[in-house]
Every structure is written in C-alpha cells, then in structure tokens.
Design an enzyme around this catalytic site. Sequence first.
Site, PDB file in Angstrom:
ATOM      1  CG  HIS A  64     -28.112  -5.849 -27.435  1.00 38.11           C
ATOM      2  ND1 HIS A  64     -29.228  -6.613 -27.668  1.00 38.11           N
ATOM      3  CD2 HIS A  64     -28.569  -4.663 -26.945  1.00 38.11           C
ATOM      4  CE1 HIS A  64     -30.300  -5.911 -27.339  1.00 38.11           C
ATOM      5  NE2 HIS A  64     -29.920  -4.727 -26.890  1.00 38.11           N
ATOM      6  CD  GLU A  65     -26.454  -1.847 -25.400  1.00 39.32           C
ATOM      7  OE1 GLU A  65     -26.934  -0.777 -25.847  1.00 39.32           O
ATOM      8  OE2 GLU A  65     -27.144  -2.678 -24.795  1.00 39.32           O
ATOM      9  CG  HIS A  68     -29.528  -0.631 -29.591  1.00 40.63           C
ATOM     10  ND1 HIS A  68     -30.862  -0.654 -29.909  1.00 40.63           N
ATOM     11  CD2 HIS A  68     -29.379  -1.505 -28.556  1.00 40.63           C
ATOM     12  CE1 HIS A  68     -31.501  -1.498 -29.109  1.00 40.63           C
ATOM     13  NE2 HIS A  68     -30.610  -2.038 -28.285  1.00 40.63           N
TER      14      HIS A  68
END
Length: 144
Positions: A64-65, A68
């Site tokens: 998820h990170e 980004h």
Amino acid sequence: MTNDELQNLVQKISQQDFKRSFKHQAIFNVRLRTTGGRYILKTHNLEFNPKMISVPEFEAIIKHELVHYHLHLMHKGYRHADQDFKTLLAHVGGIRYAPKLAISQHYWHYQCENRHDIFRIRRFQVTHYRCRQCGGRLQLINRT
C-alpha cells in the site's frame, strides 16, 4: 525485525511486485497508533507501525505504501481517491485499510456492601461515591 531488515524487505517487494527499485529509506515509527504506515511526500521515505509486524497483512501494508511512493514519483494520482491508486493497489494485492489491532482494556472492579459489582475504566476515590442500586459504600476489589 530491525530497520535494516525492513529496508531489505521493502526493496525486495518493490522489485518483485512493481518492477521498480526503492531508493529511499523505510523505517519503523513507534508514534504511529492506528495506521499501518505512511508515505512522506517531502522526503519520499516510508514509515511503518512496528505493532503491525505480527499482522498477517504486513506485506500488503508495505505494498500500500509503495503504491503511494511509486505513483507519486511517476507524477500520477497517488491519493486514495485517485483511480490510478485504486487500480495499482488492486493489481499488486495491497490492502486499502490497516487492520484493527486488539487493544487490551483494563477495568477497576468495585463492590458495594450488598455485593453489587461495578466495573470502571478509570479509578475513583471510593469515599466520594455510593452504589447506585442500594446506596451502600463501595470498596475496591482489584484491577482486571
């Protein structure tokens, strides 16, 4: 897991799933409480919650990170509401929200003269209060 092991894991996941290298720093931040991690826009570093290591979805949190991270560096939509973010997150198998951590709650156990049980999260001074059912005096039993 140390910060060096985390760095190696993030680099490995980035190379395997995104086919791109991770060139910045990944560290643990003990001040994170409810979130699994965060991407810092100014420095491009990643911070992770050390309490999430034991969660089976920890690799999905890293993905998820990294979504980004990679989308921001490619000048695409890196925010949660952007379609680019949603598409890439689904493609690599990341999770949208961090799982809830089990928080143990302690209660103070009080009992009145007539054996009515009272449980409270905060401790209080028994001389200032009475039992609401019978009006009897309270006594602190223990902390559960």
